[in-house]
Design a protein around this motif. Sequence first.
Motif, PDB file in Angstrom:
ATOM      1  N   TYR A  39     -13.662   5.689 -22.691  1.00 19.53           N
ATOM      2  CA  TYR A  39     -14.969   6.069 -22.695  1.00 19.53           C
ATOM      3  C   TYR A  39     -14.809   7.479 -22.822  1.00 19.53           C
ATOM      4  N   GLY A  40     -13.766   8.226 -22.826  1.00 15.34           N
ATOM      5  CA  GLY A  40     -13.628   9.697 -23.119  1.00 15.34           C
ATOM      6  C   GLY A  40     -13.053  10.627 -21.822  1.00 15.34           C
ATOM      7  N   TYR A  41     -12.918   9.774 -20.705  1.00 15.17           N
ATOM      8  CA  TYR A  41     -12.580  10.587 -19.482  1.00 15.17           C
ATOM      9  C   TYR A  41     -11.093  10.623 -19.453  1.00 15.17           C
ATOM     10  N   ARG A  42     -10.781  11.821 -18.430  1.00 10.78           N
ATOM     11  CA  ARG A  42      -9.215  12.164 -18.336  1.00 10.78           C
ATOM     12  C   ARG A  42      -8.986  11.910 -16.718  1.00 10.78           C
ATOM     13  N   PRO A  43      -9.115  10.733 -16.189  1.00 13.83           N
ATOM     14  CA  PRO A  43      -9.018  10.609 -14.785  1.00 13.83           C
ATOM     15  C   PRO A  43      -7.695  10.901 -14.205  1.00 13.83           C
ATOM     16  N   PRO A  44      -7.481  11.487 -12.986  1.00 13.19           N
ATOM     17  CA  PRO A  44      -6.288  11.859 -12.601  1.00 13.19           C
ATOM     18  C   PRO A  44      -5.707  10.801 -11.753  1.00 13.19           C
ATOM     19  N   PHE A  45      -4.632  10.148 -12.623  1.00  7.50           N
ATOM     20  CA  PHE A  45      -4.160   8.907 -12.090  1.00  7.50           C
ATOM     21  C   PHE A  45      -3.344   8.969 -10.833  1.00  7.50           C
ATOM     22  N   GLY A  46      -2.736  10.203 -10.589  1.00  6.22           N
ATOM     23  CA  GLY A  46      -1.963  10.133  -9.277  1.00  6.22           C
ATOM     24  C   GLY A  46      -2.883  10.396  -8.122  1.00  6.22           C
ATOM     25  N   ALA A  47      -4.036  11.024  -8.405  1.00  9.69           N
ATOM     26  CA  ALA A  47      -5.035  11.311  -7.218  1.00  9.69           C
ATOM     27  C   ALA A  47      -5.696   9.827  -6.848  1.00  9.69           C
ATOM     28  N   LEU A  94      -4.186   6.887  -7.262  1.00  6.72           N
ATOM     29  CA  LEU A  94      -3.239   5.955  -6.629  1.00  6.72           C
ATOM     30  C   LEU A  94      -3.207   6.463  -5.227  1.00  6.72           C
ATOM     31  N   ARG A  95      -3.016   7.693  -4.764  1.00 10.68           N
ATOM     32  CA  ARG A  95      -3.137   8.174  -3.574  1.00 10.68           C
ATOM     33  C   ARG A  95      -4.341   7.471  -2.679  1.00 10.68           C
ATOM     34  N   ALA A  96      -5.441   7.809  -3.333  1.00 10.25           N
ATOM     35  CA  ALA A  96      -6.627   7.312  -2.532  1.00 10.25           C
ATOM     36  C   ALA A  96      -6.618   5.938  -2.577  1.00 10.25           C
ATOM     37  N   THR A  97      -6.278   5.006  -3.276  1.00 13.59           N
ATOM     38  CA  THR A  97      -6.284   3.597  -3.355  1.00 13.59           C
ATOM     39  C   THR A  97      -5.426   2.875  -2.343  1.00 13.59           C
ATOM     40  N   GLY A  98      -3.982   3.759  -2.453  1.00 15.59           N
ATOM     41  CA  GLY A  98      -2.965   3.188  -1.695  1.00 15.59           C
ATOM     42  C   GLY A  98      -3.232   3.448  -0.232  1.00 15.59           C
ATOM     43  N   LEU A  99      -3.692   4.770  -0.034  1.00 14.25           N
ATOM     44  CA  LEU A  99      -4.067   4.974   1.525  1.00 14.25           C
ATOM     45  C   LEU A  99      -5.389   4.140   1.922  1.00 14.25           C
ATOM     46  N   ALA A 100      -6.270   3.814   1.175  1.00 17.56           N
ATOM     47  CA  ALA A 100      -7.393   2.899   1.389  1.00 17.56           C
ATOM     48  C   ALA A 100      -6.512   1.466   1.890  1.00 17.56           C
ATOM     49  N   SER A 101      -5.410   1.039   1.241  1.00 17.00           N
ATOM     50  CA  SER A 101      -4.919  -0.089   1.229  1.00 17.00           C
ATOM     51  C   SER A 101      -4.382  -0.222   2.504  1.00 17.00           C
ATOM     52  N   ALA A 153       3.818   5.739  -5.613  1.00 21.48           N
ATOM     53  CA  ALA A 153       3.579   5.904  -7.038  1.00 21.48           C
ATOM     54  C   ALA A 153       2.752   7.117  -7.341  1.00 21.48           C
ATOM     55  N   GLY A 154       1.908   7.318  -6.621  1.00 18.15           N
ATOM     56  CA  GLY A 154       0.897   8.451  -6.702  1.00 18.15           C
ATOM     57  C   GLY A 154       1.563   9.880  -6.722  1.00 18.15           C
ATOM     58  N   LEU A 155       2.521   9.750  -5.493  1.00 16.74           N
ATOM     59  CA  LEU A 155       3.239  11.090  -5.211  1.00 16.74           C
ATOM     60  C   LEU A 155       4.227  11.477  -6.121  1.00 16.74           C
ATOM     61  N   PHE A 156       5.047  10.283  -6.411  1.00 17.31           N
ATOM     62  CA  PHE A 156       6.201  10.257  -7.205  1.00 17.31           C
ATOM     63  C   PHE A 156       5.920   9.884  -8.649  1.00 17.31           C
ATOM     64  N   PRO A 157       5.717  10.531  -9.615  1.00 14.77           N
ATOM     65  CA  PRO A 157       5.487   9.984 -11.104  1.00 14.77           C
ATOM     66  C   PRO A 157       6.556   9.069 -11.583  1.00 14.77           C
ATOM     67  N   PRO A 158       7.837   9.353 -11.152  1.00 12.71           N
ATOM     68  CA  PRO A 158       9.067   8.630 -11.689  1.00 12.71           C
ATOM     69  C   PRO A 158       8.944   7.304 -11.318  1.00 12.71           C
ATOM     70  N   LEU A 159       8.231   6.766 -10.010  1.00 13.54           N
ATOM     71  CA  LEU A 159       7.998   5.522  -9.795  1.00 13.54           C
ATOM     72  C   LEU A 159       7.033   4.678 -10.521  1.00 13.54           C
ATOM     73  N   GLY A 160       5.759   5.631 -10.842  1.00 12.06           N
ATOM     74  CA  GLY A 160       4.896   5.062 -11.704  1.00 12.06           C
ATOM     75  C   GLY A 160       5.540   4.713 -12.991  1.00 12.06           C
ATOM     76  N   ARG A 161       6.709   5.522 -13.781  1.00 13.34           N
ATOM     77  CA  ARG A 161       7.068   5.182 -14.847  1.00 13.34           C
ATOM     78  C   ARG A 161       8.058   4.236 -14.972  1.00 13.34           C
ATOM     79  N   ALA A 162       8.610   3.870 -13.574  1.00 13.11           N
ATOM     80  CA  ALA A 162       9.307   2.841 -13.501  1.00 13.11           C
ATOM     81  C   ALA A 162       8.652   1.622 -13.746  1.00 13.11           C
ATOM     82  N   GLY A 207       0.867  -1.216   0.078  1.00 14.13           N
ATOM     83  CA  GLY A 207       0.115   0.095  -0.133  1.00 14.13           C
ATOM     84  C   GLY A 207       0.884   1.225  -0.027  1.00 14.13           C
ATOM     85  N   ALA A 208       2.016   1.083   0.803  1.00 15.46           N
ATOM     86  CA  ALA A 208       2.778   2.392   0.869  1.00 15.46           C
ATOM     87  C   ALA A 208       3.376   2.419  -0.754  1.00 15.46           C
ATOM     88  N   LEU A 209       3.906   1.554  -1.400  1.00 16.13           N
ATOM     89  CA  LEU A 209       4.214   1.691  -2.591  1.00 16.13           C
ATOM     90  C   LEU A 209       3.498   2.239  -3.501  1.00 16.13           C
TER      91      LEU A 209
END
Length: 426
Positions: A235-243, A245-252, A105-114, A99-101
């Motif tokens: 479906y045409g949306y532009r969801p905030p990926f970082g937000a 990840l932060r929300a689901t990671g915190l829930a984890s 990934a939501g706080l630091f985009p380079p981790l997501g890109r890794a 969950g912390a990872l």
Amino acid sequence: MAGRVQPLLAGVVTALVGFASSFTVVLAGLRAAGASDAQAASGLLALCVACGLAAAWLGWRHRIPMSVAWSTPGAALLVATGPPPGGWPVAVGAFLVSGALIVAAGLFPPLGRAVAAIPKPVAGAMLAGVLLPLCTAPVHALVELPLVAGPVVVAWLLLHRFARRWAVPGALVVAVAAIALTAPPAGLTGAALVPSVTLTMPAWNASALVGLALPLFLVTMAAQNVPGMAVLVGYGYRPPFGAALRATGLASLLAAPAGGHAVNLAAITAALAASPDAHPDPERRWVASVTAGLGLALLGLGAGAATALVSVAPPILIEAVAGLALLGALATALASAVADPATREAAVVTFVVTASGVTLIGVGGAFWGLVAGCLMLLLFHRRSPPTVPPADGPGPSDHSSGGRSATPTARRTRPSATEPIRSAGT
């Protein structure tokens, strides 16, 4: 009036299908990781509540149908890995690290890109190797319990043909009927039908961090979060990926001490809330995802009864239902793994090592499969030879553009934090 009711009904269907289709996978995974029946019921309840709250927050905050679910491939990973050295407390510690990872990934985009840099065939092959043991359970069940498992498989086949989204819930209903007819009359006597939160003090060791926490993070990102974003973009949306990840990671992180393994964006049921069936107006479909989240949180109250039912059932029958739920994911993962002939052998090596279930220095097969596949790619990667211009002067295309290529150089765009990782999704 109909316009207001439509997204509410879509949300209810999303919650019911999401819960019934894979709660058996979650319970099988938690019990395989060392949880008792009470701890497994607590974990299922915690996941339902955490997923529900995250979905309600993301949908209301961003007005986008961002459905949230537990990590079904992550639960399959727990089945394939088995109890870590140190037992259930160490598994809970691995859940916290994963969950912390996700938050990182939501706080630091380079981790997501890794994570995105993991080759898609290798990631798909690792997921396929994780899913394979559970997906073979229906075959074993048909051999060991033909009179009980046969009707379950037949129900799944018929519904898969005529009402696909209800195939696994329908098979589950038949399995419940079979359990009721074959279980001992006193089987549920004394069972805790009302779940309670059972907290576990986490523990950590190096082998569990490498063999469970890291693969759980990678599988959750590659098999759930990335495809979930892709569905919304489709479906045409532009969801905030970082937000997200932060929300689901915190829930984890919040669910882990109670036994929840991972919370993430929904991939399988995401389309139920994001499609026009939820509402003709795309700006109103977020109501469906919020309703689905609240519905899933309420369904968590049945975690005790679900766990009690699973505890009196033949284990192979429960695994068979879980395997039926994962067949589609296995097919998608295999297709992703072998699509490119240039990386097919590396993907097969990844699949074989992961599916073997081998444990080396306390680290499970999922990690070693990933390592083996990446090493294969590094060892046998062949760079294409550089293009050498002809010695007798410029070619035809050079004449037409004043000595320059007629094709403009494509600009590389750096992905923003709001764009989905384009990598090893399934």
